[in-house]
Structure formats: structure tokens, C-alpha cells
Write a protein that holds these residues in place. Structure first.
Motif, PDB file in Angstrom:
ATOM      1  N   ALA A   1       0.814  -1.174   0.035  1.00 29.78           N
ATOM      2  CA  ALA A   1       0.061  -0.059   0.087  1.00 29.78           C
ATOM      3  C   ALA A   1       0.960   1.331   0.224  1.00 29.78           C
ATOM      4  O   ALA A   1       0.465   2.492  -0.439  1.00 29.78           O
ATOM      5  CB  ALA A   1      -1.000   0.077   1.254  1.00 29.78           C
ATOM      6  N   SER A   2       1.985   1.098   0.489  1.00 28.45           N
ATOM      7  CA  SER A   2       2.824   2.494   0.644  1.00 28.45           C
ATOM      8  C   SER A   2       3.703   2.567  -0.678  1.00 28.45           C
ATOM      9  O   SER A   2       3.870   3.646  -1.312  1.00 28.45           O
ATOM     10  CB  SER A   2       3.734   2.429   1.916  1.00 28.45           C
ATOM     11  N   ALA A   3       4.471   1.320  -1.307  1.00 28.06           N
ATOM     12  CA  ALA A   3       5.356   1.366  -2.234  1.00 28.06           C
ATOM     13  C   ALA A   3       4.845   1.503  -3.462  1.00 28.06           C
ATOM     14  O   ALA A   3       5.262   2.174  -4.464  1.00 28.06           O
ATOM     15  CB  ALA A   3       6.340   0.277  -1.845  1.00 28.06           C
ATOM     16  N   ILE A   4       3.577   0.830  -3.640  1.00 26.94           N
ATOM     17  CA  ILE A   4       3.254   0.540  -5.274  1.00 26.94           C
ATOM     18  C   ILE A   4       2.744   2.098  -5.737  1.00 26.94           C
ATOM     19  O   ILE A   4       3.194   2.718  -6.776  1.00 26.94           O
ATOM     20  CB  ILE A   4       1.924  -0.332  -5.109  1.00 26.94           C
ATOM     21  N   PRO A   5       1.838   2.990  -4.997  1.00 23.11           N
ATOM     22  CA  PRO A   5       1.430   4.172  -5.553  1.00 23.11           C
ATOM     23  C   PRO A   5       2.459   5.277  -5.489  1.00 23.11           C
ATOM     24  O   PRO A   5       2.809   5.808  -6.562  1.00 23.11           O
ATOM     25  CB  PRO A   5       0.389   4.543  -4.515  1.00 23.11           C
ATOM     26  N   ILE A   6       3.285   5.365  -4.507  1.00 18.69           N
ATOM     27  CA  ILE A   6       4.443   6.177  -4.418  1.00 18.69           C
ATOM     28  C   ILE A   6       5.478   5.872  -5.669  1.00 18.69           C
ATOM     29  O   ILE A   6       6.020   6.699  -6.283  1.00 18.69           O
ATOM     30  CB  ILE A   6       5.304   6.358  -3.430  1.00 18.69           C
ATOM     31  N   GLY A   7       5.761   4.524  -5.960  1.00 21.02           N
ATOM     32  CA  GLY A   7       6.775   4.055  -6.950  1.00 21.02           C
ATOM     33  C   GLY A   7       6.385   4.393  -8.328  1.00 21.02           C
ATOM     34  O   GLY A   7       6.975   4.676  -9.041  1.00 21.02           O
ATOM     35  N   ILE A   8       5.059   3.958  -8.643  1.00 17.24           N
ATOM     36  CA  ILE A   8       4.355   4.217 -10.037  1.00 17.24           C
ATOM     37  C   ILE A   8       4.383   5.685 -10.232  1.00 17.24           C
ATOM     38  O   ILE A   8       4.783   6.071 -11.205  1.00 17.24           O
ATOM     39  CB  ILE A   8       3.060   3.672 -10.129  1.00 17.24           C
ATOM     40  N   ALA A   9       3.931   6.335  -9.015  1.00 14.60           N
ATOM     41  CA  ALA A   9       3.830   7.855  -9.354  1.00 14.60           C
ATOM     42  C   ALA A   9       5.277   8.569  -9.694  1.00 14.60           C
ATOM     43  O   ALA A   9       5.458   9.565 -10.533  1.00 14.60           O
ATOM     44  CB  ALA A   9       3.072   8.798  -8.199  1.00 14.60           C
ATOM     45  N   ALA A  10       6.030   7.993  -9.031  1.00 20.87           N
ATOM     46  CA  ALA A  10       7.711   8.522  -9.221  1.00 20.87           C
ATOM     47  C   ALA A  10       7.981   8.298 -10.511  1.00 20.87           C
ATOM     48  O   ALA A  10       8.771   9.062 -11.308  1.00 20.87           O
ATOM     49  CB  ALA A  10       8.442   8.090  -8.076  1.00 20.87           C
ATOM     50  N   GLY A  11       7.876   7.060 -10.985  1.00 24.55           N
ATOM     51  CA  GLY A  11       8.170   6.485 -12.311  1.00 24.55           C
ATOM     52  C   GLY A  11       7.639   7.333 -13.447  1.00 24.55           C
ATOM     53  O   GLY A  11       8.338   7.687 -14.423  1.00 24.55           O
ATOM     54  N   VAL A  12       6.231   7.612 -13.078  1.00 27.85           N
ATOM     55  CA  VAL A  12       5.581   8.203 -14.151  1.00 27.85           C
ATOM     56  C   VAL A  12       6.026   9.866 -14.168  1.00 27.85           C
ATOM     57  O   VAL A  12       6.216  10.353 -15.246  1.00 27.85           O
ATOM     58  CB  VAL A  12       3.894   8.405 -14.021  1.00 27.85           C
ATOM     59  N   TYR A  13       6.256  10.245 -13.135  1.00 29.33           N
ATOM     60  CA  TYR A  13       6.923  11.713 -13.199  1.00 29.33           C
ATOM     61  C   TYR A  13       8.345  11.794 -13.716  1.00 29.33           C
ATOM     62  O   TYR A  13       8.402  12.766 -14.718  1.00 29.33           O
ATOM     63  CB  TYR A  13       6.995  12.192 -11.776  1.00 29.33           C
ATOM     64  N   LEU A  14       9.082  10.645 -13.671  1.00 29.98           N
ATOM     65  CA  LEU A  14      10.406  10.964 -14.147  1.00 29.98           C
ATOM     66  C   LEU A  14      10.455  10.818 -15.586  1.00 29.98           C
ATOM     67  O   LEU A  14      11.029  11.342 -16.353  1.00 29.98           O
ATOM     68  CB  LEU A  14      11.401   9.936 -13.542  1.00 29.98           C
ATOM     69  N   GLU A  15       9.189   9.926 -16.109  1.00 25.99           N
ATOM     70  CA  GLU A  15       9.351   9.670 -17.693  1.00 25.99           C
ATOM     71  C   GLU A  15       8.449  10.722 -18.387  1.00 25.99           C
ATOM     72  O   GLU A  15       8.869  10.905 -19.623  1.00 25.99           O
ATOM     73  CB  GLU A  15       8.936   8.209 -17.783  1.00 25.99           C
TER      74      GLU A  15
END
Lengths: 301, 307
Positions: B87-101
Motif C-alpha cells: 500500500a505504501s510502495a506501489i502508489p509512490i513508486g508508480i507515481a515517481a516513475g510516471v513523473y520521471l518519464e
């Protein structure tokens, strides 16, 4: 055609802005984690270094913070880390490199596609399972050949750790070797080179940056590895370079203290943060080294 | 220059070919040896532990008596911790990936984020444990709870999820984005309707791999002070009475599978080693099957999408 005058509504702009802000915040989390690590390690080590001078910390050859007469020399722990890492690398680097050459230069495509994921499973096995394997399978096996080997020893922990990091080294080295363009190999073949000569004289130099980066990652993994050494190498700090003895590493010491219930403000407790700082400095330097190597020697084809 | 005779050349070729063959065989043998070790590990665990695997092993609490001890609190703990981690890592991880790309401009700030992510991926897991001990346990006063463990492991796997997300997004041709923008989609609409759905396969693979790593992590969870002997379960998250969903379990003390196994391995009695092997088998089964799922997902989505 009135619709040409269509404008995005204000709410839509606000929504877009909010979403971008959330995404930005998530990406910044990485920075906060790094800052948190550095902040905690420094702030919790300060009380420790008020009691123990850095000079003694780095030069004393005894590490007994939990004894009545405590000594705080990081060298025995550092030595334990060094020896287990050395044993691990002397297994993982040759095996990993040769496997990588075989997979990239010799193996048929089908074999490579099947073996690579299986090989990577070696890195997926939980480290505590490796610890069990080292203590209760590899050590008894080694004792058949060296009966004097103690039950806890750095040799078996190091060897198992080596197996664990083979996939890191072989996988990354293979990627680097396969990135060497085909025409360079063909040039070598045209001169009459065998595959072996091509691999050693053309492919490996061409993939040097990637291979070195793979080695450095392997080293960094081995230094930070915890459970295998905590289970199989024993937890007594021992200033020795003999892998057949038992010793503690920096990571094993942190585990040992964490398992006990020392009060938060005791110096024994603070010592794990000092040990952790040393660990972070070492792995961090290797990470930077790997980054620089990759950048400096990167071949562009 | 000396001329080599025909014989000498033939000899040279023979010796080179011999070396080539020897090396090929050596490579194959070493590769098989690595696989053999994996096999030996699985067989060793199974022969040691298979006898202890039974229903009561899964439904008993740990005990002083090795034959009565079970892993109930351990697998329940692992499941709950994984829940918090996901619950903590998936949303933040995907959001960070989307932001960077998709969003990030090429500037110093982006470069700093990227360097940090690469660096965090190389930080030993036990350091994450020390950080969590300082921040979550003592600064935020979460104590050695399920919440602390879940967040710690979440931060640990964050770089894996971010990298997987970025790699998945990078394979989407820019023509797709341009088409969406051309019909008037906003940036977020493009991401939501096109970029994310098309990169689901890669992201899912990354998530499964990262969770399989988190479930086997021991060191950081020991460092934050998880207990090794837990003979009770946290309060149930769901109940039949209002308000139906409870959150007090996240502050409960806990143990997880790898810690339970570590505890049993480090005891001197032989009988507990059998328990450790059985727990190890189940743990290995969990991680290996998660990896198998990841491999399957990768193949499935690779076949499905053709640009």
C-alpha cells in the motif's frame, strides 16, 4: 464551428496541477529517504563519538562494546567483512564471468533464454534460507574435507554469499557483452580467431565498463549482506584474516545488538549506528566508483 | 619475418581449437554447477523439513517444544506487513516513475532524484533498518510495529518499482502520446488512458519481483526490533460489527517468516533446525512462485502487445 473556441476549464487546470504536484512529491521521496538515512546515522553516532575518539575507533583491534570493560575498535568487524567479501568474490567473479562469456558467446539462444531466468532465481532466494544452507549443509560438507573447521566459519558463509552474487555478476556482465556489436566479433572471426580468442581479446575489452560495474555491484552486495554471515560465520568479533575461523562482520554485529534489548540511550546501542555509518560510507564509495567507471569507460558503438 | 610451415600452422590451429573447446566445456560446467547449488539447496531444505510440514505447523504458534511449534503468527505477520508495504510502495513508486518519464524536465533537480534512486538501490538493507529504527520507531513513535516494518520494506523496494515503471513506460512509442494530445487530451488524461494501461505488464512484473524480495528480507526487520516470539495474533482488520474495518493491527507487535526461521536456525537444538527447514521451504515456495508469476507476466504481456 464554435467548438474551436473550446478552453479547458479552471477545474481541469487545477486538477492537472494537483496531479503533477503529487507525482513530483512521490519522486522526491527518494531524496528524503537518502537524507533520512544520512541524518539518522550522523545524529545517532554523535553521542557515540563523544565517548569514543574516532582515532581509537579506527585503530583499536578489539570490539567488545557489550562487555564490562568495553573496547571500541571497528577493525575486527571490518576485517570480518573484508574476509567474507573476499571469499565470496573469489568464487563469484570467476564463475560469474565465465558463465557470462559462455552465455553470451557460446550458448545457443534457446539455452540462454531458459538458463538466465533460472540463474537469476539464485538472487531471489531469501538470504535467511542461504544462511541455513551455509550453516547446516555447506559447513558439514566442508568439515568432511577439513575436519578441524569450526561450526561457525567465514569460509562457508563467504562461499554461499558468493553463490548468491553470481547472478548479479553474470547477468550484468552478459548484458554488457551482448551490447558489443556483432561486426566487431565478425572482424575477429575473419582474422581466424576462435570464439575464445574473440571473447578474451575483443568482447571483454569492449564490455569492460559494464563488467567492472557488475563486479562493483557484487562487492557492494557482499559487503552489505547480513543474514548469511550472521547465521553461519558466528557473532564473535575476531581480528583475523583466516577464513577458516569464525568472526563477526559489521552487519552481523548490528543484528546481534538488535536482537538484544539494550536501552535506547546506551552506548552499546549507539555503537550500531557508528558501525552502520562505516558500512554506508564503504558501500556508498563503491556505488560512486561504479557510477564513475561506467561513465568514464563507457564505449559508444 | 619467419614463415610458419604448414605443419606449424596446423598445430597452432589445433591448440587454439582445443583451448576453445576446453573453455566451452568449462563454461557449461560452471553454469550447471550454479544451477546444481540451487537444486541442492531446494533438496536439502525439503529433505530436512518436509516431515514437519502439516496443517498444525501452519496453525500453531511458536512454542518451547519444537514438535508443537508452528508458524501461524509468522505468516499472518508477513501477510500484514506485505499489505502495508504494497500500500505504501506501489502508489509512490508508480507515481515517481510516471513523473520521471512523462513530466520531469531535464534539469539538475531531476538529475538529483535519479542519482538518489540509483544510490538507494545499492544501499544495504540493514541500513534501511537503522534509518527506520531512528525515524519510525523513535521519532514518529510507531514502535516496533507492523506499520514500521511495512513502511521500511516499502522504502526498500521503492527503487525497484520506480525502475520497473520507468522501463515499462519507456517502451511505449511516443506516437501514442502525440495521438492522444492531438485529440485534445491533457497530459494526465494521456497518462491515465494510454501510458499506464499499456505499461501495466512491466509494472506488475516489477511489483511482484519487489514484493518477493520484501517478503524474504530479514535484516531490516530485525533491526527495527521485531520480536522473535509472538504467541498471539494482531487484532483482525475486518469484523462483523460496525465500523467493520479496523486499523489498530498496524501498531501491533509482530514477527515475520524469515525472522521465525532465523530464530529457529540460531537455536542449538537439532529439532528446531527441522522447524527452520520447514519454515524455509514455505518461504522459498512463496518467493520462487512469486518469481514464476513475474516471469509468466513478462511473457504474457510481451506476447500480447505488439506495436
Amino acid at each position: 464551428m464554435k467548438s474551436l473556441g473550446y478552453k479547458r476549464s479552471t477545474t481541469q487546470y487545477i486538477r492537472e496541477w494537483c496531479i503533477e504536484l503529487f507525482l513530483l512529491a512521490s519522486a522526491s521521496a527518494a531524496i528524503f529517504v537518502t537524507l533520512a538515512i544520512v541524518f539518522i546515522l550522523i545524529s545517532e553516532s554523535i553521542p557515540f563519538f563523544k565517548e569514543v575518539s574516532i582515532l581509537i575507533f579506527l585503530s583499536d583491534t578489539q570490539w567488545t562494546p557489550l562487555f564490562a570493560n568495553p573496547r571500541y575498535g571497528i577493525l575486527p568487524l571490518l576485517m570480518g567483512t573484508l574476509v567474507t567479501t573476499g571469499v565470496a568474490l573469489s568464487l563469484a567473479i570467476p564463475v560469474g564471468t565465465i558463465s557470462a562469456i559462455y552465455l553470451s558467446e557460446y550458448a545457443p539462444a534457446r539455452l540462454r533464454e531458459t538458463v538466465k531466468p533460472i540463474l537469476e532465481l539464485l538472487a531471489a532466494v531469501p538470504t535467511v534460507v542461504y544462511g541455513y544452507f551455509a550453516l547446516l549443509f555447506v559447513t558439514p560438507l566442508l568439515q568432511k574435507f577439513f575436519p578441524s573447521l569450526p561450526g561457525f566459519n567465514m569460509l562457508s558463509a563467504g562461499l554461499v554469499m558468493g553463490v548468491m552474487i553470481i547472478p548479479y555478476i553474470s547477468s550484468l556482465s552478459e548484458d554488457a557483452m551482448r551490447a558489443v556489436p556483432m561486426h566487431m566479433r565478425e572482424g575477429a572471426y575473419a582474422m581466424g580467431s576462435t570464439k575464445f580468442q574473440t571473447a578474451i581479446n575483443v568482447v571483454m575489452p569492449g564490455a569492460l565498463s559494464g563488467i567492472t560495474a557488475a563486479y562493483i555491484l557484487g562487492i557492494s552486495r557482499a559487503i552489505g549482506e547480513t543474514m548469511v554471515v550472521a547465521i553461519a560465520a558466528g557473532m564473535q568479533p575476531n581480528f583475523t584474516i583466516n577464513p577458516a575461523e569464525s568472526a563477526a562482520t559489521i552487519t552481523a554485529f548490528i543484528v546481534q545488538v538488535s536482537l538484544g534489548d539494550l536501552p535506547h540511550d546506551s552506548i552499546g546501542y549507539q555503537s550500531i549506528f557508528a558501525a552502520g555509518s562505516v558500512l554506508l560510507v564503504i558501500t556508498f564509495s563503491f556505488n560512486i566508483l561504479g557510477f564513475l567507471v561506467k561513465k568514464k569507460f563507457r564505449q559508444r558503438y | 619475418m619467419d614463415q610458419l610451415s604448414k605443419e606449424q600452422i596446423k598445430k597452432l590451429i589445433r591448440s587454439h581449437k582445443l583451448k576453445d573447446n576446453i573453455f566451452e566445456i568449462l563454461g557449461l560446467i560452471l553454469l550447471l554447477c550454479s544451477l546444481l547449488v540451487l537444486l541442492a539447496l531446494i533438496i536439502d531444505l525439503s529433505t530436512d523439513g518436509a516431515a514437519r510440514i502439516s496443517k498444525s505447523f501452519l496453525t500453531n504458534f511458536p512454542s518451547r517444544f519444537p514438535d508443537k511449534a508452528g508458524i501461524l503468527s509468522a505468516w499472518v505477520g508477513s501477510t500484514l506487513v506485505m499489505f502495508v508495504t504494497a500500500a505504501s510502495a506501489i502508489p509512490i513508486g508508480i507515481a515517481a516513475g510516471v513523473y520521471l518519464e512523462e513530466y520531469a524536465k531535464k534539469n539538475l533537480f531531476t538529475a538529483i532524484i535519479e542519482i538518489n534512486i540509483t544510490n538507494l538501490a545499492g544501499v544495504p538493507s540493514i541500513i534501511f533498518g537503522l534509518m527506520a529504527l531512528g525515524i519510525f520507531v523513535y521519532k514518529f513513535n510507531f514502535g516496533p510495529s507492523i506499520l514500521t516494518a511495512g513502511l521500511t520494506l516499502g522504502l526498500l523496494i521503492l527503487p525497484i518499482i520506480i525502475t520497473a515503471t520507468r522501463e515499462a513506460i519507456r517502451t511505449i512509442p511516443s506516437a501514442i502520446r502525440e495521438a492522444a494530445m492531438a485529440v485534445g487530451a491533457t497530459k494526465w488524461q494521456t497518462v491515465k488512458h494510454h501510458v499506464l494501461p499499456y505499461s501495466t505488464g512491466g509494472i506488475l512484473t516489477g511489483i511482484v519481483i519487489s514484493l518477493s524480495r520484501a517478503i524474504g528480507e530479514t535484516a531490516p526487520v530485525i533491526t527495527i526490533g521485531a520480536l522473535t516470539f509472538i504467541a498471539f495474533l494482531p487484532n483482525a482488520p475486518i469484523s462483523t460489527e460496525a465500523p467493520f474495518i479496523h486499523f489498530d493491527w498496524i501498531f501491533s507487535p509482530f514477527t515475520v517468516m524469515p525472522i521465525q526461521m532465523f530464530n529457529w536456525v540460531s537455536r542449538p537444538q537439532q529439532e528446531f533446525h527441522v522447524n527452520a527447514a520447514a519454515a524455509g521451504m514455505i518461504l522459498l515456495l512463496m518467493t520462487l512462485s512469486m518469481n514464476a508469476i513475474a516471469i509468466y507476466l513478462r511473457i504474457y504481456f510481451r506476447k500480447k502487445i505488439k506495436w
